[in-house]
Design an enzyme around this catalytic site. Sequence first.
Site, short mmCIF file in Angstrom:
data_model
loop_
_atom_site.label_atom_id
_atom_site.label_comp_id
_atom_site.label_asym_id
_atom_site.label_seq_id
_atom_site.Cartn_x
_atom_site.Cartn_y
_atom_site.Cartn_z
N GLU A 1 0.86 3.86 1.75
CA GLU A 1 1.29 4.47 3.10
C GLU A 1 2.56 3.52 3.43
O GLU A 1 3.54 4.35 3.93
CB GLU A 1 0.01 4.28 4.13
CG GLU A 1 -1.28 4.71 3.85
CD GLU A 1 -2.24 3.98 3.02
OE1 GLU A 1 -1.91 3.34 2.21
OE2 GLU A 1 -3.23 4.18 3.41
N CYS B 1 -6.33 1.52 5.13
CA CYS B 1 -6.94 0.34 5.58
C CYS B 1 -6.56 0.09 7.20
O CYS B 1 -5.60 0.78 7.72
CB CYS B 1 -6.41 -1.00 5.06
SG CYS B 1 -4.71 -1.46 4.83
N HIS C 1 0.82 -1.30 -0.12
CA HIS C 1 -0.07 -0.05 0.00
C HIS C 1 0.84 1.13 0.03
O HIS C 1 2.09 1.40 0.44
CB HIS C 1 -0.95 0.16 1.22
CG HIS C 1 -2.01 -1.09 0.82
ND1 HIS C 1 -3.15 -1.13 2.06
CD2 HIS C 1 -2.03 -1.84 0.04
CE1 HIS C 1 -3.95 -2.10 1.53
NE2 HIS C 1 -3.43 -2.64 0.49
N CYS D 1 -2.46 -0.28 7.36
CA CYS D 1 -1.76 0.71 7.18
C CYS D 1 -1.93 1.79 8.37
O CYS D 1 -1.05 2.40 8.63
CB CYS D 1 -2.06 1.61 6.11
SG CYS D 1 -1.59 0.67 4.49
#
Length: 158
Positions: free
Chosen positions: A86, A109, A84, A112
Amino acid sequence: MKIRTKRDSRISKHQYFLKLAKIVATRATCPRREVGCVIINEAGHIKATGYNGVPSGYPHCTDHPCGGHKSGTGNNLESCMATHAEANALLQCDDVMDVDIIYLTVSPCINCAKLIGNTSCKMVIYSEEYINKDGINMLKKLGIITKYERIINREESQ
């Protein structure tokens, strides 16, 4: 008629960094969704950027789709090979204890949010809500301010 000065036409800091996150997202190699992240410190300097994509050296899903490429948002995540935005940005950050605000094109999410919670981040600003609110709920419980802000086109602000 009001005459617009240079000061009036300057976009806000939040809009500036959200728009940068949107540009960063265009580098994503995941066909499911383009996500971008910009991390800044207290001085307002960019510490790192990240977008979602497979690990370095792994075939890009845009060229060789992984098992999760056709799954809907928030589904079949274990088959998705992308890291992801992040996480990628935090990996690029030289000091995660020098994080003030994280700007995202999509709210984080839960995984993260856990990563963000282990930094000095005080605020997360995002321009689109992720289907699952667990990440945002965790950040709120950790005392990290979360804020939705729609990206405004220049024409709309005039």
